[in-house]
Structure formats: structure tokens, C-alpha cells
Design an enzyme around this catalytic site. Structure first.
Site, PDB file in Angstrom:
ATOM      1  CG  HIS A  46     -16.129  -8.433 -10.935  1.00  0.00           C
ATOM      2  ND1 HIS A  46     -15.759  -9.725 -10.666  1.00  0.00           N
ATOM      3  CD2 HIS A  46     -16.440  -8.395 -12.245  1.00  0.00           C
ATOM      4  CE1 HIS A  46     -15.827 -10.434 -11.783  1.00  0.00           C
ATOM      5  NE2 HIS A  46     -16.243  -9.662 -12.746  1.00  0.00           N
ATOM      6  CB  CYS A  47     -20.631  -9.983 -10.839  1.00  0.00           C
ATOM      7  SG  CYS A  47     -19.671  -9.637 -12.334  1.00  0.00           S
ATOM      8  CB  ILE A  48     -22.964 -11.998  -6.975  1.00  0.00           C
ATOM      9  CG1 ILE A  48     -22.828 -12.946  -8.168  1.00  0.00           C
ATOM     10  CG2 ILE A  48     -24.204 -12.387  -6.165  1.00  0.00           C
ATOM     11  CD1 ILE A  48     -22.582 -14.385  -7.788  1.00  0.00           C
TER      12      ILE A  48
END
Length: 437
Positions: free
Chosen positions: A277-279
Site C-alpha cells: 500500500h506504500c512503495i
């Protein structure tokens, strides 16, 4: 603390005395662990989530987050320190509220702010004097002051005087046994100095280390820098992996040797693509924002392209491996080992395995998967159900996409006909069956 006066001083005293009632909007990988930390410190915590099943699960003391055992959650619920609801009117009884909702990208790689907007609209309905609002959802620099603040001030209350507004980037790393919510330093930046001080005081009641910064924009940019740093360096080693493959050099050996340098180098490792969900997402918030200012984020765009091509490279490796054995992808049985986006978790968000499976199916392969943490996945509207890993012997080729520790790697090598290892899970194993990324 002495610089806080009036409503701010009253809220500070509630926080210090553990009498402040804590709210968390969004009970996912970020929200539920945060709620648990404050409940463990004796605060009364209310989780708010539109998903009725999540709320029912929390209220039954049954955790759906791998980092939060039910044995930890259940006693907090039983003591009345933690409960969940779908009712936003609970905000009227709260002193603090953290917003921890998803912030995905649209297909055009523009930020989808709908979850933040929806949560803020609900908070605005029940905003009252003395409420501390902290946005934790990853977003572009300026969101807190340019989007959230006007929505909250529309009712007439003034930020920094009547209510308090901050941004604090979440830094959750699912499945990390060493660093979790409590011991990961917490960056926080407020709209005013009083906002920052209240958030610093609030987080310090439950978390080990708080890092105040000068503004919400700085705090927002901190998160984007952290994940852009990872994205670009992963893009670098992924490009190196493709180059080394063409030259017949082992990229893993190169990285391991370079990592012996005690300064000026930090190892990153190639793989089948980025997930989570981030990178894969956060850097494009920065790219989108800089485009608004007429600035081109070239490193981000290039790294995004390289990382996005890795599932195609993996499928080409599978194709080449089969060709060496006089087989084509079309009609072949391909067994995917691991579909979660990283080792030892159950999260498939943005997982490169989903892209690899989709591409193999488009080429006519018969694809199955094994994953001890994921029972089923959805690909192009169809549901695939996990099969036992012992079925690898039936496959023409096995592709290790996620290197879960639970897999029986010796058995995998023993029973498989052909293996494409995208994670160096079989490091040190010498077999003509194995082709590495």
C-alpha cells in the site's frame, strides 16, 4: 507544555491523565494497531469503520490483522478499553481522532482523495471544541492545510484555538517482527505550534519516540521521501538485474559483495515487481503534486516504469526456461509460489504476483498458486483458490514470487521439474532446475 493555554491546556491535561477519549477512523493495518497501543496504555478507544464485519470482529475480540493477535485484542475489548462502531456520531464524545483511511491512486496515477474527503466530511459534522484531529493517511504535501483544514473550519471553529489539526505519516511495516507501531519513531507536524505540541504529547503516551517537525507539509513530505527512496533504489537494482541477466552474471552475488562495504552503500534487492500500500503508490503522489507546479519528477517516473516492467520480465524468464525444455507457455502448467506482496503476510494489495498470473494466463498458461497466508485471489473477475504446495510436481514450471518462510524449499527443489526463483529464496542451492532473476 507551559505555552499551551485555554482549550489546548485543557486537552493536554486530559491526555496526560489518560482521561482523553481516543478515536481512530479506519481499522485496517494502520488504524487497528494504533487503537490497540492506546488501549493498552489505559485510554478508552473507539474505532470507527464503515465495514460492519470489521467492527463486529473487533467487538468480538477477534483480530483480522496479522500483527495484532486476538489474544492481545480480546482482553482490551473485554475491559471496555476498545470497541468499534460504524456510527460517526461517536465523535461528539471523543477528544482525539486519527484518520487512517486508504489513499489509492486512480488508473491515471492521480491521487484518489475520496476516502480522506469522506472521513473529513463526517468529522466536520461532529467537530467540537477541544478535538485533536490527526491525518495519518499518506498523501501529497499540502493536503492537511489545503484540503482538510478548510472543510473543518467551515463550521466556524478556528484551528489552533478551538480545535487542533496535524499530520503524522503512518510507518507500518506488516509482518516486521522487530519494528511495529509502538517502537517506530512517530513524525508529527501541526498546523500551528499548539497543534504540534498536543500531537507530540498525545503520541508520547503510547509510542516510544516522537519526532516533531515544523509543519504539516514537512510531515507529509517525510513519508513521500521515505518511500520514494525505496522505490527508486529498488528500480535501480531491478534494472541491474535485467542487465546482469543479459550478461549471464548473478545479480544477487553482486549485491551481497557490494554490501560488504561499510560505508556509502545500502543493499536493495530485485524482485518480480513492487507491491503493498506504500512503495508502488506514494511516490506518485509526489510526482502528481510536482506536476501541478510545472516540475517533472524524472527519477520517480523512470523507477515506476522499470518496476512496472518486472512482471513482464518474470514472464519472459518463465517462457525462456520452458523454451530450454522444448515447451511453450501456452498450455503449460505454471505453479506460482506465494501471492502476497511480501514475505509472511496475507496482504495482496498491488502484489506483483497478480500481474504475473494475469500475464501468464493471457499467454495461455494454466496457472495455480500456493500461499500459506492467502486462500484465494481474484484475477480478471475469476477466483483462484490456493492448492497445496505438494502439487508442484504436476507443474511444468514453478515460479517463486513471494518467499514465505513456511514453504518447504528442499521439497520444492526435489519435486519440481523447473524453477524460476525471483527472490533468491534458493540461495546456495545448485541445481540445473533453477533459473534465477
Amino acid at each position: 507544555m507551559n505555552n499551551l493555554i485555554g482549550i489546548a491546556a485543557e486537552l493536554a491535561e486530559k491526555i496526560r491523565s489518560r482521561k482523553a477519549r481516543v478515536g481512530v477512523v479506519g481499522l485496517g493495518y494502520v488504524g487497528l494497531p494504533l487503537a490497540v497501543e492506546f488501549a493498552q496504555e489505559g485510554f478508552q478507544v473507539v474505532g470507527i469503520d464503515l465495514n460492519e464485519k470489521k467492527c463486529a470482529s473487533v467487538n468480538a475480540g477477534e483480530s483480522y490483522i496479522g500483527d495484532i493477535p486476538s489474544s492481545v485484542l480480546a482482553p482490551l475489548v473485554k475491559k471496555g478499553l476498545l470497541r468499534a462502531t460504524v456510527d460517526f456520531s461517536e465523535l461528539l464524545t471523543l477528544d482525539t481522532v486519527n484518520i487512517a483511511v486508504p489513499t489509492p491512486l486512480r488508473k491515471t496515477k492521480d491521487p484518489d482523495m475520496s476516502f480522506i474527503v469522506a472521513a473529513t466530511e463526517e468529522i466536520a459534522k461532529y467537530l467540537h471544541s477541544g478535538l485533536l484531529v490527526i491525518l495519518e493517511s499518506t498523501t501529497y504535501p499540502g493536503t492537511t492545510d489545503e484540503l482538510v483544514r478548510p472543510m473543518l473550519e467551515k463550521g466556524g471553529l478556528e484551528v489552533g484555538k478551538d480545535f487542533f489539526l496535524c499530520f503524522s505519516p503512518e510507518r507500518v511495516d506488516p509482518g516486521n517482527p522487530k519494528f511495529q507501531t509502538k517502537n517506530i519513531p512517530k513524525v508529527v507536524g501541526g498546523t500551528t505550534p499548539a497543534c504540534t505540541e498536543l500531537a507530540r504529547l498525545f503520541y508520547s503516551q503510547a509510542l516510544d519516540y516522537v519526532v516533531p517537525v515544523s509543519s504539516t507539509q514537512v510531515a507529509e513530505m517525510v513519508k513521500l521521501l521515505e518511500n520514494t527512496f525505496r522505490m527508486i533504489n529498488i528500480g535501480l537494482v531491478n534494472e541491474l538485474a535485467v542487465m546482469c541477466d543479459g550478461m549471464g552474471i548473478n545479480v544477487w552475488e553482486i549485491i551481497d559483495a557490494a554490501a560488504t562495504k561499510p560505508f556509502g552503500f545500502m543493499p536493495f534487492y530485485p524482485g518480480p515487481g513492487l507491491g503493498g500500500h506504500c512503495i508502488p503508490i506514494d511516490p506518485f503522489y509526489l510526482s502528481w503534486k510536482t506536476k501541478q507546479a510545472g516540475i517533472e519528477a524524472r527519477f520517480i517516473e523512470l523507477a515506476g516504469y522499470i518496476n512496472g516492467q518486472m512482471p513482464h520480465f518474470v514472464v519472459s524468464k518463465v517462457q525462456n526456461a520452458l523454451n530450454d525444455h522444448s515447451k511453450a507457455v501456452r498450455g503449460s502448467k505454471i505453479h506460482i509460489m506465494g501471492v502476497a506482496y511480501k514475505r509472511d503476510i496475507d496482504d495482496v494489495r498491488e502484489s506483483p504476483a497478480l500481474d504475473v498470473i494475469h500475464l501468464l494466463q493471457k499467454r495461455g498458461a494454466q496457472v495455480v498458486f500456493s500461499d500459506p497466508y492467502v486462500a484465494e485471489i481474484r484475477i480478471d473477475g475469476s477466483v483462484l483458490t490456493a492448492v497445496p504446495e505438494t502439487a508442484v510436481g504436476d507443474a511444468d514450471c514453478v515460479a517463486i514470487i513471494t518467499d514465505h518462510k513456511a514453504f518447504d524449499y528442499p521439497g520444492l527443489v526435489r519435486n519440481s521439474k523447473l524453477i524460476v526463483d525471483t527472490r533468491n529464496a534458493l540461495k546456495g542451492v545448485d541445481s540445473p532446475k533453477i533459473q534465477r532473476l
